[in-house]
Design an enzyme around this catalytic site. Structure first.
Site, PDB file in Angstrom:
ATOM      1  N   GLY A  51       5.392 -16.049  -9.047  1.00  0.00           N
ATOM      2  CA  GLY A  51       6.040 -14.994  -9.822  1.00  0.00           C
ATOM      3  C   GLY A  51       5.467 -13.595  -9.653  1.00  0.00           C
ATOM      4  O   GLY A  51       6.178 -12.614  -9.814  1.00  0.00           O
ATOM      5  N   GLU A 107      -0.902 -11.448 -12.677  1.00  0.00           N
ATOM      6  CA  GLU A 107       0.016 -12.499 -13.124  1.00  0.00           C
ATOM      7  C   GLU A 107       1.357 -11.871 -13.486  1.00  0.00           C
ATOM      8  O   GLU A 107       1.415 -10.695 -13.875  1.00  0.00           O
ATOM      9  CB  GLU A 107      -0.642 -13.211 -14.333  1.00  0.00           C
ATOM     10  CG  GLU A 107       0.230 -14.149 -15.125  1.00  0.00           C
ATOM     11  CD  GLU A 107       0.691 -15.367 -14.352  1.00  0.00           C
ATOM     12  OE1 GLU A 107       1.133 -15.212 -13.190  1.00  0.00           O
ATOM     13  OE2 GLU A 107       0.654 -16.466 -14.915  1.00  0.00           O
ATOM     14  N   ASP A 108       2.441 -12.639 -13.386  1.00  0.00           N
ATOM     15  CA  ASP A 108       3.747 -12.081 -13.728  1.00  0.00           C
ATOM     16  C   ASP A 108       3.925 -11.924 -15.236  1.00  0.00           C
ATOM     17  O   ASP A 108       4.240 -10.849 -15.724  1.00  0.00           O
ATOM     18  CB  ASP A 108       4.896 -12.906 -13.109  1.00  0.00           C
ATOM     19  CG  ASP A 108       4.850 -14.390 -13.456  1.00  0.00           C
ATOM     20  OD1 ASP A 108       3.897 -14.828 -14.145  1.00  0.00           O
ATOM     21  OD2 ASP A 108       5.761 -15.123 -13.035  1.00  0.00           O
ATOM     22  N   ASP A 111       2.869 -15.972 -21.362  1.00  0.00           N
ATOM     23  CA  ASP A 111       3.803 -16.468 -22.374  1.00  0.00           C
ATOM     24  C   ASP A 111       2.981 -17.227 -23.422  1.00  0.00           C
ATOM     25  O   ASP A 111       2.346 -16.606 -24.267  1.00  0.00           O
ATOM     26  CB  ASP A 111       4.819 -17.342 -21.635  1.00  0.00           C
ATOM     27  CG  ASP A 111       5.921 -17.893 -22.504  1.00  0.00           C
ATOM     28  OD1 ASP A 111       6.058 -17.471 -23.649  1.00  0.00           O
ATOM     29  OD2 ASP A 111       6.670 -18.778 -22.039  1.00  0.00           O
ATOM     30  N   LYS A 139       4.406 -11.601 -23.246  1.00  0.00           N
ATOM     31  CA  LYS A 139       5.317 -12.190 -24.238  1.00  0.00           C
ATOM     32  C   LYS A 139       4.453 -12.681 -25.402  1.00  0.00           C
ATOM     33  O   LYS A 139       4.224 -13.872 -25.582  1.00  0.00           O
ATOM     34  CB  LYS A 139       6.082 -13.346 -23.582  1.00  0.00           C
ATOM     35  CG  LYS A 139       7.478 -13.591 -24.121  1.00  0.00           C
ATOM     36  CD  LYS A 139       8.023 -14.917 -23.676  1.00  0.00           C
ATOM     37  CE  LYS A 139       8.833 -14.868 -22.410  1.00  0.00           C
ATOM     38  NZ  LYS A 139       9.469 -16.173 -22.090  1.00  0.00           N
ATOM     39  N   PHE A 160      14.190 -15.045 -22.016  1.00  0.00           N
ATOM     40  CA  PHE A 160      13.718 -15.485 -20.705  1.00  0.00           C
ATOM     41  C   PHE A 160      14.007 -14.368 -19.719  1.00  0.00           C
ATOM     42  O   PHE A 160      15.108 -13.835 -19.667  1.00  0.00           O
ATOM     43  CB  PHE A 160      14.410 -16.781 -20.285  1.00  0.00           C
ATOM     44  CG  PHE A 160      13.681 -17.463 -19.169  1.00  0.00           C
ATOM     45  CD1 PHE A 160      12.531 -18.195 -19.410  1.00  0.00           C
ATOM     46  CD2 PHE A 160      14.120 -17.337 -17.859  1.00  0.00           C
ATOM     47  CE1 PHE A 160      11.827 -18.795 -18.380  1.00  0.00           C
ATOM     48  CE2 PHE A 160      13.430 -17.932 -16.817  1.00  0.00           C
ATOM     49  CZ  PHE A 160      12.279 -18.657 -17.080  1.00  0.00           C
ATOM     50  N   ASP A 167      11.495 -15.951 -11.796  1.00  0.00           N
ATOM     51  CA  ASP A 167      12.654 -16.765 -11.448  1.00  0.00           C
ATOM     52  C   ASP A 167      13.159 -17.593 -12.619  1.00  0.00           C
ATOM     53  O   ASP A 167      12.475 -17.804 -13.608  1.00  0.00           O
ATOM     54  CB  ASP A 167      12.292 -17.748 -10.335  1.00  0.00           C
ATOM     55  CG  ASP A 167      11.455 -18.913 -10.856  1.00  0.00           C
ATOM     56  OD1 ASP A 167      10.419 -18.651 -11.495  1.00  0.00           O
ATOM     57  OD2 ASP A 167      11.847 -20.072 -10.657  1.00  0.00           O
ATOM     58  N   ARG A 173      14.484 -14.052  -8.157  1.00  0.00           N
ATOM     59  CA  ARG A 173      13.186 -13.436  -7.849  1.00  0.00           C
ATOM     60  C   ARG A 173      13.355 -12.124  -7.093  1.00  0.00           C
ATOM     61  O   ARG A 173      12.510 -11.243  -7.178  1.00  0.00           O
ATOM     62  CB  ARG A 173      12.352 -14.359  -6.943  1.00  0.00           C
ATOM     63  CG  ARG A 173      11.756 -15.551  -7.613  1.00  0.00           C
ATOM     64  CD  ARG A 173      10.689 -16.152  -6.713  1.00  0.00           C
ATOM     65  NE  ARG A 173      10.382 -17.536  -7.035  1.00  0.00           N
ATOM     66  CZ  ARG A 173       9.562 -17.918  -7.995  1.00  0.00           C
ATOM     67  NH1 ARG A 173       8.973 -17.035  -8.750  1.00  0.00           N
ATOM     68  NH2 ARG A 173       9.335 -19.195  -8.211  1.00  0.00           N
TER      69      ARG A 173
HETATM   70  P1  IMP Z   1       2.475 -19.682 -19.973  1.00  0.00           P
HETATM   71  O1  IMP Z   1       1.566 -20.732 -19.426  1.00  0.00           O
HETATM   72  O2  IMP Z   1       3.355 -20.256 -21.061  1.00  0.00           O
HETATM   73  O3  IMP Z   1       1.762 -18.439 -20.424  1.00  0.00           O
HETATM   74  O4  IMP Z   1       3.486 -19.234 -18.846  1.00  0.00           O
HETATM   75  C1  IMP Z   1       3.228 -19.537 -17.564  1.00  0.00           C
HETATM   76  C2  IMP Z   1       4.176 -19.111 -16.525  1.00  0.00           C
HETATM   77  O5  IMP Z   1       5.500 -19.429 -16.868  1.00  0.00           O
HETATM   78  C3  IMP Z   1       4.188 -17.650 -16.215  1.00  0.00           C
HETATM   79  O6  IMP Z   1       3.146 -17.293 -15.364  1.00  0.00           O
HETATM   80  C4  IMP Z   1       5.518 -17.525 -15.532  1.00  0.00           C
HETATM   81  O7  IMP Z   1       5.398 -17.835 -14.168  1.00  0.00           O
HETATM   82  C5  IMP Z   1       6.360 -18.518 -16.255  1.00  0.00           C
HETATM   83  N1  IMP Z   1       7.156 -17.850 -17.298  1.00  0.00           N
HETATM   84  C6  IMP Z   1       6.867 -17.685 -18.611  1.00  0.00           C
HETATM   85  N2  IMP Z   1       7.838 -17.001 -19.245  1.00  0.00           N
HETATM   86  C7  IMP Z   1       8.751 -16.707 -18.286  1.00  0.00           C
HETATM   87  C8  IMP Z   1       9.991 -15.968 -18.302  1.00  0.00           C
HETATM   88  O8  IMP Z   1      10.460 -15.424 -19.313  1.00  0.00           O
HETATM   89  N3  IMP Z   1      10.621 -15.893 -17.102  1.00  0.00           N
HETATM   90  C9  IMP Z   1      10.169 -16.436 -15.945  1.00  0.00           C
HETATM   91  N4  IMP Z   1       9.013 -17.116 -15.883  1.00  0.00           N
HETATM   92  C10 IMP Z   1       8.322 -17.254 -17.057  1.00  0.00           C
HETATM   93 MG    MG Z   2       3.258 -17.001 -13.323  1.00  0.00          MG
END
Ligand code: IMP
Ligand code: MG
Length: 193
Positions: A51, A107-108, A111, A139, A160, A167, A173
């Site tokens: 991402g 990092e993208d 969340d 987020k 989202f 993606d 992407r």
């Molecule tokens: P986390 O572990 O919940 O913080 O999220 C991990 C990964 O999920 C991020 O690095 C993103 O690659 C993906 N992700 C989380 N939220 C989104 C979103 O809204 N759109 C796309 N990818 C997401």
């Molecule tokens: Mg990511």
């Protein structure tokens, strides 16, 4: 609003111009921080695939840190869904030595924070000089793990997000801006992230 052939609804929330502006500001902040705090020390910028690939390439081209090195880590948590699976898999690991460097994680989106928590634990075990965590999107409302996010370009709420590297089931992407997505009729692929 733009509709693609899969009939998801996507609405732009950050234009490519707005993204570019925030990334330049972040690059300036990082350049200043590393020049002041760690002049002439080894620095390794880490792209979290997939991402963050666009964010990373736009960011590192504006970094003026001398002898900056780049490396790539693959993480997977979504498995083609719009809700985090909660289990984080490392799909690609470092090829350079991170133990004697200052690390900049790129990092993208943070969340729940689970992915960064897993990654930080693994990186801390290598005893790097320091770790700076940067994300394109924060987020924050969805956070479950209290990860030390040093810099983010945008704070976002529920929803989202796709585009600019992010993606949904490997799609969107390539889009130059960042969009919120409402899935309509869609059959996810079975490809791994
Ligand atoms: P986390 O572990 O919940 O913080 O999220 C991990 C990964 O999920 C991020 O690095 C993103 O690659 C993906 N992700 C989380 N939220 C989104 C979103 O809204 N759109 C796309 N990818 C997401
Ligand atoms: Mg990511």
């Amino acid at each position: 609003m733009v509709s693609d052939t899969f009939q998801d609804d996507i609405k732009e929330c950050f234009s490519s111009a707005a993204i570019a502006e925030r990334i330049s500001a972040l690059a300036q902040t990082l350049n200043q921080k590393f020049a002041e705090q760690y002049p002439n020390e080894p620095v390794l910028a880490l792209c979290i695939l997939r991402g963050a690939f666009m964010f990373f390439s736009d960011l590192v081209r504006q970094l003026t840190i001398p002898h900056l090195q780049l490396d790539f880590i693959g993480l997977s948590s979504y498995h083609d869904a719009a809700v985090s699976s909660g289990s984080v898999a490392v799909t690609q690991w470092l090829s350079l030595d991170a133990s004697d460097a200052h690390l900049i994680i790129v990092e993208d989106i943070v969340d729940t924070g689970k992915s960064m928590q897993v990654l930080l634990e693994k990186l801390r075990a290598l005893a790097p000089r320091s770790i700076t965590l940067c994300a394109l999107l924060d987020k924050r409302e969805k956070r479950v793990c209290d990860v030390p996010l040093d810099y983010s370009c945008f704070q976002v709420g529920e929803g989202f997000f796709v585009g600019y590297g992010l993606d949904f089931a490997q799609r969107y992407r390539h889009l130059p801006g960042i969009y919120t997505l409402t899935p309509k009729t869609h059959t996810p692929t079975t490809h791994k992230k």
